[in-house]
Scaffold this motif. Structure first.
Motif, short mmCIF file in Angstrom:
data_model
loop_
_atom_site.label_atom_id
_atom_site.label_comp_id
_atom_site.label_asym_id
_atom_site.label_seq_id
_atom_site.Cartn_x
_atom_site.Cartn_y
_atom_site.Cartn_z
N ARG A 287 0.67 -1.00 0.30
CA ARG A 287 -0.07 -0.14 0.01
C ARG A 287 0.92 1.18 -0.23
O ARG A 287 0.72 2.28 -0.79
CB ARG A 287 -0.69 -0.17 0.61
CG ARG A 287 -1.64 -1.11 0.48
CD ARG A 287 -3.12 -0.60 0.15
NE ARG A 287 -4.23 -1.67 0.25
CZ ARG A 287 -4.99 -1.79 -0.75
NH1 ARG A 287 -5.75 -0.50 -1.52
NH2 ARG A 287 -5.61 -2.48 -0.64
N GLY A 288 2.33 1.28 -0.48
CA GLY A 288 3.03 1.99 0.62
C GLY A 288 4.07 2.75 -0.70
O GLY A 288 2.81 2.60 -2.15
N TYR A 289 5.22 2.47 -0.41
CA TYR A 289 6.08 2.93 -1.85
C TYR A 289 6.78 1.48 -2.53
O TYR A 289 7.39 1.28 -2.93
CB TYR A 289 7.18 3.56 -1.48
CG TYR A 289 6.96 5.48 -1.20
CD1 TYR A 289 7.45 5.89 -2.66
CD2 TYR A 289 6.59 6.01 -0.24
CE1 TYR A 289 6.88 7.05 -2.61
CE2 TYR A 289 6.04 7.00 -0.77
CZ TYR A 289 7.12 7.89 -1.59
OH TYR A 289 6.77 9.75 -1.77
N GLY A 290 5.94 0.21 -2.08
CA GLY A 290 6.02 -0.82 -2.28
C GLY A 290 5.61 -1.70 -3.19
O GLY A 290 5.75 -2.55 -3.90
N GLY A 291 4.91 -0.45 -3.35
CA GLY A 291 3.35 -0.93 -4.45
C GLY A 291 2.64 -0.28 -5.20
O GLY A 291 3.01 1.07 -5.76
N ASN B 89 -13.95 3.58 -5.34
CA ASN B 89 -12.74 3.02 -4.98
C ASN B 89 -11.82 2.90 -4.08
O ASN B 89 -11.84 4.11 -2.83
CB ASN B 89 -11.58 4.18 -6.13
CG ASN B 89 -10.38 3.20 -6.67
OD1 ASN B 89 -9.83 2.54 -5.36
ND2 ASN B 89 -10.41 2.96 -7.71
N THR B 90 -12.05 1.50 -3.79
CA THR B 90 -10.75 2.01 -2.02
C THR B 90 -9.94 1.63 -1.58
O THR B 90 -9.15 1.98 -1.10
CB THR B 90 -11.48 0.54 -1.65
OG1 THR B 90 -11.04 -0.85 -2.38
CG2 THR B 90 -12.90 0.13 -1.73
N GLU B 91 -9.36 1.64 -3.02
CA GLU B 91 -7.71 2.33 -3.27
C GLU B 91 -7.11 4.01 -2.37
O GLU B 91 -6.47 3.55 -2.31
CB GLU B 91 -6.98 1.94 -4.14
CG GLU B 91 -6.94 0.97 -5.51
CD GLU B 91 -6.86 0.24 -4.30
OE1 GLU B 91 -5.49 0.18 -3.95
OE2 GLU B 91 -6.69 -1.30 -4.70
N LEU B 92 -8.22 4.62 -2.85
CA LEU B 92 -8.42 6.10 -2.65
C LEU B 92 -8.45 6.18 -1.08
O LEU B 92 -7.32 6.24 -0.48
CB LEU B 92 -9.04 6.64 -3.15
CG LEU B 92 -8.81 7.22 -4.57
CD1 LEU B 92 -10.42 7.88 -5.28
CD2 LEU B 92 -7.88 7.99 -5.66
N ASP B 93 -9.34 5.37 -0.33
CA ASP B 93 -9.58 4.97 1.06
C ASP B 93 -7.60 5.04 1.70
O ASP B 93 -7.52 4.89 3.07
CB ASP B 93 -10.11 4.80 1.34
CG ASP B 93 -11.72 5.25 1.64
OD1 ASP B 93 -11.46 6.62 0.95
OD2 ASP B 93 -12.97 4.87 1.30
N ALA B 94 -7.72 3.71 1.24
CA ALA B 94 -6.78 3.11 1.82
C ALA B 94 -5.42 3.50 1.57
O ALA B 94 -4.15 3.46 2.70
CB ALA B 94 -6.19 1.91 0.66
N GLU B 95 -4.47 4.77 0.87
CA GLU B 95 -3.49 5.74 0.34
C GLU B 95 -3.75 6.49 1.13
O GLU B 95 -3.00 6.77 2.45
CB GLU B 95 -3.66 5.98 -0.62
CG GLU B 95 -3.03 4.52 -1.38
CD GLU B 95 -2.65 3.33 -1.51
OE1 GLU B 95 -1.59 3.22 -0.63
OE2 GLU B 95 -3.21 2.85 -1.79
N TRP B 96 -4.69 7.21 1.45
CA TRP B 96 -5.26 8.48 2.49
C TRP B 96 -5.03 7.86 3.58
O TRP B 96 -4.73 8.75 4.84
CB TRP B 96 -6.78 8.92 1.89
CG TRP B 96 -7.24 9.89 2.96
CD1 TRP B 96 -7.58 9.95 4.16
CD2 TRP B 96 -6.94 11.05 2.58
NE1 TRP B 96 -8.33 10.91 4.50
CE2 TRP B 96 -7.26 11.94 3.46
CE3 TRP B 96 -6.85 11.96 1.43
CZ2 TRP B 96 -7.91 13.30 3.53
CZ3 TRP B 96 -7.08 13.65 1.50
CH2 TRP B 96 -7.78 14.01 2.38
N ASN B 97 -5.51 6.93 4.19
CA ASN B 97 -4.83 6.42 5.29
C ASN B 97 -3.98 5.73 6.30
O ASN B 97 -3.47 6.64 7.13
CB ASN B 97 -5.62 5.68 5.73
CG ASN B 97 -8.03 5.77 5.62
OD1 ASN B 97 -8.27 6.68 6.10
ND2 ASN B 97 -8.85 4.68 5.68
N ILE B 98 -3.04 5.51 5.18
CA ILE B 98 -1.57 5.25 5.54
C ILE B 98 -1.20 6.74 5.81
O ILE B 98 0.00 6.24 6.26
CB ILE B 98 -1.13 4.49 4.39
CG1 ILE B 98 -0.85 3.05 4.45
CG2 ILE B 98 0.30 4.79 4.50
CD1 ILE B 98 -0.91 2.03 3.05
#
Length: 298
Positions: free
Chosen positions: A64-68, A109-118
């Motif tokens: 979810r971070g800079y690894g992907g 889009n759940t990807e946006l929520d995941a990155e925002w939370n990180i």
């Protein structure tokens, strides 16, 4: 002969037992759990403060971070790379990570929520470090090694928070900007803050970090890939270019740059000159290699 009033005795006994039970409940409910660590404990030593800062670094890692996601999907479809996916609006797209490359992600889009939370998890961890490390007794009264270590950790936390905010602005524009730990926030429902205000704040943070961090290769600085002075200066130069450059403004809906943009270009120039003249970093002797070695299977 005195007659005992059993009714009154029963009432007094009831009050006595109730008082004991309240006191017992109070003592039971105020016990500190063995698995909890308060701020004083987490920042009780240099090693513990180091662990807290490393925990802030950790939010950058993983898929979810800079690894992907952040490194690959959020940064694609630009001059250097593109997302090899048929993901246009006309065919619906996947509304997943590939949609991030093509700028057609839906609100679901759940990807946006995941990155925002990180990012905000990283900011909150950094906020704890930025608040607590300078308050440690060892920060001012410790040995020379303790003080140098804590100053570096403080500078690293400031730089990490600046990186998180910088990425948030790149991807979302104006965003909420908490500068204190969430536990200290009177209201967690923060409005969006103007990006220029955030840029100015983190540019000042990085100027402070510059004074706290050692150069790479300084005595006692190991090659452990942690943030050093050169990294903070490079990030400050990059952010200054964004602060002085054009940006799509939500109010005017126009690409605009500030009237005093040259001030920020000068900051970028000065920081880059400091790095070049430091004797700790070298320019790549080949300008072509800057691009070829990074993009041509190297």
């Amino acid at each position: 002969m005195r007659i005992i009033n059993f009714k009154r005795l029963a009432v007094f006994s009831g009050f006595f037992l109730l008082a004991i039970s309240f006191d017992s409940c109070k003592k039971f409910l105020t016990l500190s759990p063995d698995s909890a660590f308060d701020e004083a404990y987490v920042f009780g030593s240099v090693n513990d403060a180091y662990s807290a800062v490393i925990g802030t670094y950790a939010t950058l890692s993983g898929d979810r971070g800079y690894g992907g996601r952040i490194q690959y999907y959020f940064s694609n479809d630009c001059d250097e790379s593109y997302c090899n996916a048929s993901n246009t609006i006309s065919i619906g797209g996947d509304n997943g990570p590939k949609a991030l490359c093509r700028y057609n992600a839906l609100a679901t889009n759940t990807e946006l929520d995941a990155e925002w939370n990180i990012y905000y998890a990283g900011i909150d961890r950094a906020n704890h470090c930025i608040k607590a490390i300078p308050q440690m007794a060892l920060y001012t009264n410790g040995s020379d090694n303790d003080k140098a270590s804590l100053r570096r950790l403080h500078g690293e936390a400031l730089t990490l928070r600046a990186q998180f905010f910088f990425d948030l602005i790149k991807f979302w524009g104006d965003v909420p900007a908490p500068y204190i730990p969430s536990v200290d926030q009177p209201d967690l429902n923060l409005p969006a803050t103007d990006r220029d205000s955030i840029y100015d704040h983190i540019l000042n943070d990085l100027a402070l970090a510059d004074s706290l961090l050692p150069w790479r290769g300084d005595p006692g600085v190991t090659a452990d890939e942690r943030i050093t002075k050169g990294a903070a200066k490079a990030l400050r130069a990059r952010i200054a270019l964004f602060r002085g450059g054009y940006s799509l403004r939500p109010g005017s809906r126009q690409m605009e740059r500030p009237a005093d943009y040259l001030k920020y270009y000068q900051i970028a120039r000065d920081e880059c000159n400091d790095i070049i003249n430091s004797g700790k970093h070298n320019l790549n002797p080949s300008f072509m290699a800057v691009f070829k070695d990074n993009l041509d299977a190297h």
